[in-house]
Design a protein around this motif. Structure first.
Motif: not given
Length: 214
Positions: A100-127
């Motif tokens: 959350g902190e990272m997304l806010l810091r990025l979104a607060n930059r001039d002329q910057t657009t943030v999209a996401g997040p997309w939640w996912q498992l790792r490829p080949g996850s043990t799940a």
């Protein structure tokens, strides 16, 4: 010799598991009537983006520049009215505590657009492996029930056929950023979205001679 009786069953398993990765994109843009000014601004903003991301080395697993876009904007015919450019970076994060902190810091930059997040498992996850084992156990349990219903027992495993596995497609958590007061004055709490993992198998087993037939 009579052919040994067979039982064919389908086993299934579905699990909801916590996500292991969060993926988002961040795009910096620039526009000006002068081409060199546009490129200079784009370079400066791209460097600032990289510097911000560099501040999270333990949280970011992967980052990739997926698109660099620079083009003239035409007004009439081939007359150039301005130049526009953008650079898009895809970021994969594993430490959700600072996301959350990272997304806010990025979104607060001039002329910057943030999209996401997309939640996912790792490829080949043990799940995935765990849910496949659960599907096989479900199939064998069903086979034993069918055999018992006719007074037989499971003798040996003949075949396991994978019907395919799958998980929930990554879904975006929509966000709106209000930058009044700056990102430092805000906190963005995110709820990681559980991922659905499922598997189905077809199991063929040989059983002993039935003793109950009607």
């Amino acid at each position: 010799m009579a052919e040994q009786p067979m039982v064919v069953v389908r086993g299934e398993a579905v699990r909801e598991v916590p996500p292991e990765q969060a993926v988002f994109t961040v795009t910096v843009s620039a526009r000006d009537k002068d081409r060199e000014t546009t490129l200079a601004r784009l370079t400066e903003r791209s460097a600032g983006l990289r510097q911000t991301l560099d501040g999270y080395p333990d949280a970011i697993e992967r980052r990739e520049t997926g698109g660099v876009f620079v083009r003239p904007e035409l007004k009439r015919g081939e007359r150039v009215s301005a130049y526009a450019g953008s650079v898009t970076t895809t970021v994969t994060v594993t430490d959700f505590a600072v996301l959350g902190e990272m997304l806010l810091r990025l979104a607060n930059r001039d002329q910057t657009t943030v999209a996401g997040p997309w939640w996912q498992l790792r490829p080949g996850s043990t799940a995935g492996a765990e849910v496949r084992r659960a599907a096989i156990a479900d199939a064998l349990s069903r086979a034993a029930e069918y055999a018992d219903a006719v007074g037989a027992q499971v003798d040996r495993l003949v075949e396991i056929a994978d019907e395919g596995t799958g998980g929930a497609a990554p879904r975006m958590r929509a966000m709106a950023f209000g930058m009044a007061g700056g990102a430092e004055a805000m906190e963005l709490e995110l709820d990681p979205q559980p991922q659905t993992v499922q598997a189905s198998v077809v199991v063929r087993v040989a059983v002993t001679e039935p003793t109950k037939l009607g």
